[in-house]
Design a protein around this motif. Sequence first.
Motif, PDB file in Angstrom:
ATOM      1  N   LEU A 597     -92.276 -20.218   0.488  1.00 33.06           N
ATOM      2  CA  LEU A 597     -91.786 -20.963  -0.622  1.00 33.06           C
ATOM      3  C   LEU A 597     -92.458 -21.986  -1.362  1.00 33.06           C
ATOM      4  O   LEU A 597     -92.928 -22.823  -0.274  1.00 33.06           O
ATOM      5  N   GLU A 600     -92.357 -26.854  -4.501  1.00 31.90           N
ATOM      6  CA  GLU A 600     -91.706 -27.419  -5.686  1.00 31.90           C
ATOM      7  C   GLU A 600     -90.265 -26.517  -5.870  1.00 31.90           C
ATOM      8  O   GLU A 600     -89.336 -27.180  -6.483  1.00 31.90           O
ATOM      9  N   ALA A 601     -90.163 -25.362  -5.013  1.00 33.15           N
ATOM     10  CA  ALA A 601     -88.826 -24.770  -5.007  1.00 33.15           C
ATOM     11  C   ALA A 601     -87.984 -25.325  -4.177  1.00 33.15           C
ATOM     12  O   ALA A 601     -86.563 -25.170  -4.092  1.00 33.15           O
TER      13      ALA A 601
ATOM     14  N   ALA B 560     -89.190 -18.871 -11.535  1.00 29.43           N
ATOM     15  CA  ALA B 560     -89.308 -19.709 -10.101  1.00 29.43           C
ATOM     16  C   ALA B 560     -87.913 -19.490  -9.287  1.00 29.43           C
ATOM     17  O   ALA B 560     -88.100 -19.554  -8.001  1.00 29.43           O
ATOM     18  N   PHE B 561     -86.934 -19.567  -9.596  1.00 29.81           N
ATOM     19  CA  PHE B 561     -85.552 -19.556  -9.107  1.00 29.81           C
ATOM     20  C   PHE B 561     -85.348 -18.067  -8.512  1.00 29.81           C
ATOM     21  O   PHE B 561     -84.932 -17.906  -7.296  1.00 29.81           O
ATOM     22  N   GLN B 563     -87.636 -15.955  -7.834  1.00 23.42           N
ATOM     23  CA  GLN B 563     -88.615 -15.653  -6.496  1.00 23.42           C
ATOM     24  C   GLN B 563     -88.201 -16.541  -5.562  1.00 23.42           C
ATOM     25  O   GLN B 563     -88.382 -15.837  -4.179  1.00 23.42           O
ATOM     26  N   ALA B 564     -87.696 -17.649  -5.660  1.00 23.14           N
ATOM     27  CA  ALA B 564     -87.208 -18.392  -4.409  1.00 23.14           C
ATOM     28  C   ALA B 564     -86.056 -17.594  -3.691  1.00 23.14           C
ATOM     29  O   ALA B 564     -85.884 -17.577  -2.620  1.00 23.14           O
TER      30      ALA B 564
END
Lengths: 602, 602
Positions: A597, A600-601, B560-561, B563-564
């Motif tokens: 991860l 920044e996540a 981004a979300f 993928q997290a």
Amino acid sequence: MSYKAPLKDMLFNLRHLARIDEIASLPGFEDAGFETAQAVLEEAAKFNEQVVAPLNRAGDVQPSSWKDGTVTTTPGFKDAFRQFAQGGWQGLQHPVDFGGQGLPKAIGAACIEMVNSANLSFALCPLLTDGAIEALLTAGSDELKAIYLEKLVSGEWTGTMNLTEPQAGSDLALVRSRAEPQPDGSYKVYGTKIFITYGEHDMADNIAHLVLARVTGAPEGIKGISLFLVPKFLVNPDGSLGKRNDVQCVSIEHKMGIKASPTAVLQYGDGMVASIASSTGPGAVGYLVGQENRGLEYMFIMMNAARYAVGVQGIAVAERAYQQAVAYAKDRVQSRPVDGSIKASAAIIHHPDVRRMLMTSRALIEGCRAMASVAAAAYDAAHHHTDAEARKQNQTFYEFLVPLVKGYSTEMSLEVTSLGVQVHGGMGFIEETGAAQHYRDAKILTIYEGTTAIQANDLVGRKTLRDGGQTAKAIAAQVEATEAELKRQGGVDALAVARHLAAARAAFVDVVDFLVAQQDPNAVYAGSVPYLMLAGNLMAGWQLARALLAAQANLSEDAAFMQAKITTARFYAEHILTRTAGQRAAIVEGAASVTALPLEAF
Amino acid sequence: MSYKAPLKDMLFNLRHLARIDEIASLPGFEDAGFETAQAVLEEAAKFNEQVVAPLNRAGDVQPSSWKDGTVTTTPGFKDAFRQFAQGGWQGLQHPVDFGGQGLPKAIGAACIEMVNSANLSFALCPLLTDGAIEALLTAGSDELKAIYLEKLVSGEWTGTMNLTEPQAGSDLALVRSRAEPQPDGSYKVYGTKIFITYGEHDMADNIAHLVLARVTGAPEGIKGISLFLVPKFLVNPDGSLGKRNDVQCVSIEHKMGIKASPTAVLQYGDGMVASIASSTGPGAVGYLVGQENRGLEYMFIMMNAARYAVGVQGIAVAERAYQQAVAYAKDRVQSRPVDGSIKASAAIIHHPDVRRMLMTSRALIEGCRAMASVAAAAYDAAHHHTDAEARKQNQTFYEFLVPLVKGYSTEMSLEVTSLGVQVHGGMGFIEETGAAQHYRDAKILTIYEGTTAIQANDLVGRKTLRDGGQTAKAIAAQVEATEAELKRQGGVDALAVARHLAAARAAFVDVVDFLVAQQDPNAVYAGSVPYLMLAGNLMAGWQLARALLAAQANLSEDAAFMQAKITTARFYAEHILTRTAGQRAAIVEGAASVTALPLEAF
């Protein structure tokens, strides 16, 4: 809630696992056989049960307090510590030359468990003093030894370890405290140290602070750190106390647990203490221990002793929590047993899940205690064996076990103290019950003297990868030999344990192979704590397997105790050793997802 | 330490797992689609972040206090609760007929998480009021509903649940409080209740106590227990407050955590309150809820709601602890990264073991949140679906999940709050840091509203064995369907998750088979908590697997979300789902050793 030392279990370990009679055959330990052990442990039990244990709750309710640079400890502590010193307990493992009793660590460790079960906060004072003694024995000049050692060993004075600074916790490279050489060969020490256990108190006449600092002009990083002894009071040539040194306790911390143990912020050399500042100007008078810039090396000697002792603290607080949970479970009446064996509400110990919680606690404690006992025996052999190769092997084994005794035993203490609260139900959450104190107290144990992650780094780096996994594999081979013995024994319990031990050992070897072969340091250290938990689990389970064999072989000696040991060993194998499958998978198959991860996540 | 509501994650769950748009197609929920959810959650976030969260530490430092029968709550609580009531938050899920907003539980649950993350102690007041509302809606007479419901739904008054007595904790058969019928149809209630959350406080004008007691002459055991509403102040026919009732708060508990939440000992009917005693003699005036001797049944309705909510509390406190740990890990600089990526001391979030602790926390939280969200959606469908069979199926699924949401989410909160302290190192043990508060607060969650063992009994007995494992197997089949979808998706993450999910599901099925076939009740209940932990683990991991599929399918929406989410799901599979192997072994192979040790050996 009272405390009863688990003498039978300790003596069983000493006789059958640590093999105290073999230790007693080593030079210097001639008088340290089983009978001595028994006598010493019985005395320790009496003292800790009667004098130290009753002060445990008081320490939580009336913590040590700070006023104007002075710390007043919990009522009763000062007197109890005087009795502790007079009883010779501080000097148990220390050299006869300095007034100690020179007993093996295997015996000392059991006594240290008792005082910590009795009162974790109280026991920290002698624990840190042991560290200071160890450092002086290792690296102190004859002059320093002559002035300080007897007083420390007798418990007249106490010692501290001063590593941490606000910016330097786990990372000692960041230490900023400094020391200026003086014409008379002493140093002036300046700086702020935090988290100093018993850094100031009223239980002894003087305090010998062992302090990490940089001599002016020393290299950056860990290679420029030296170790100093800074006494609270200077000592006159005749051994009497002189002027107050320029070290000041500016506050103590407000903590979640071990509240009676004062955790001090110490200010060195800012001239706040008038008596010394007026005569010589500000600066705390310190004396170099060993050579300049080798401070970290000496500190590691202290820390290894302290880490082992903190592991024993984990066992100790877990034992205390377990005893309290057992007492409550036998007393509290609630609901009928599910098997219909009693046709009315019964004590909750009749309920299978309460039994599961108590057995889990018991198995973890006995496993860790056995591991610690065997580690102590290895230490004794490493220091006293006549054969150099045997000394080396034992030292290697001991060093492999230290991060496990520290890391695994303290992590397990979190589980056991949590179960201790849980067994009490709602009453466990009420402070007056006392179960909550153990839960709060225990949480520091996975943190101080190196967090579990720091222990795991040590285990992975120095103890496993440095020799390409050789030590780890050699230990695995010893585990395998125990499996073979279990199979030869052939009983149903022995066979069940052998099977789970073999699976856990295979998981351990898999993980070692994975770590050794690994190119990516992130993948290695992503698995470091799970590896520590797996290795600790295996070592403790292995020792219980050995205990099972000894119990089977000596069944007639004390059938009830031996049978309980066998049952507990089997429970450990089925319920605790089986956790290793998941740990193996997490390490070997899950390394990448730990760091996948992006920052920044979060 | 501030709090930021995890809105993105909550809305993701609502959209993709709870399928809020399907819920909005059910009668009564027409306005409760995604946009409503978003608007409500954003408001809730604002309120809880700004008004409730800043009071969390104050509640720990200045707990509610008792004096002469009166409880004064932490400064700021009263005003915050007034705002909470005025904002309509108490009535969110309650019927429009009584002034509520009638929103689905799926939306309500997210709001309940927020207020609990903001302040566990504060949130307990509305949580218990929800329970009282639920009981009245289910079983209250029209008269009681008319007098009490609107006031409770609006937050003008609050409610409590009075089950526990000193001798009757988990075992309600032992309840001794009694109720005498009066000529006017009311009852006089007598007895002592303990552990009554917000049993007395200054945040509302009146308190409606829901009290279990035995009507004179009622049968022994749980079949003779009735439920009564006993108001703190009697209510006049015009709805205004009348005389003070004969219920007295004689003390509040001194607890390890949730200190701002007053835990009262309530004395019913001993005549200590003069105003009522003088006119009608001693005895607390109570009103029967529903029918005599069916109290436990109604209480279970309240408890199921409360158990679900306590599970959400676990998620909430874990989230708060996690956020604090992340902030510290990003800020605290200590040591160089092992991979050499930074050539100087770096923020500790760069260290793999810190990442492991944060990822473990994150994965557990997101898994439990997803499970709770799906459970809430099932509840909504169970109550609003037009098809009877769909209602039944959803109810069965919801009931299976309730002990898991309660038991697993709260047990995981112990792990996460412990990791939260651990990430802080020594600072975590210092009370001013705040991490320790979460650790102390969380420990009650595995105890109240039924301990984890009580949840596990429910799971094993009512939810698994009663239908011969049918429900459990049907759910396992759904998990298997998700595995198939993951394989069809075919990505490397999906395949890794599919593999671990399949192994965990197989372990679950093994255990269900073992339990169903088992003749010995001790063996069944010896494995009950491990079974709960395994089942909860599987359900949470399954929902994260579904989340992974949704994230893959909607990657472009918020890369981004999404993928997290995928990374977190994979971490969960590799590090948490893999624990099920050990749990399976402990249950299936280790049942006998749980109860093998004779009582006298403890």
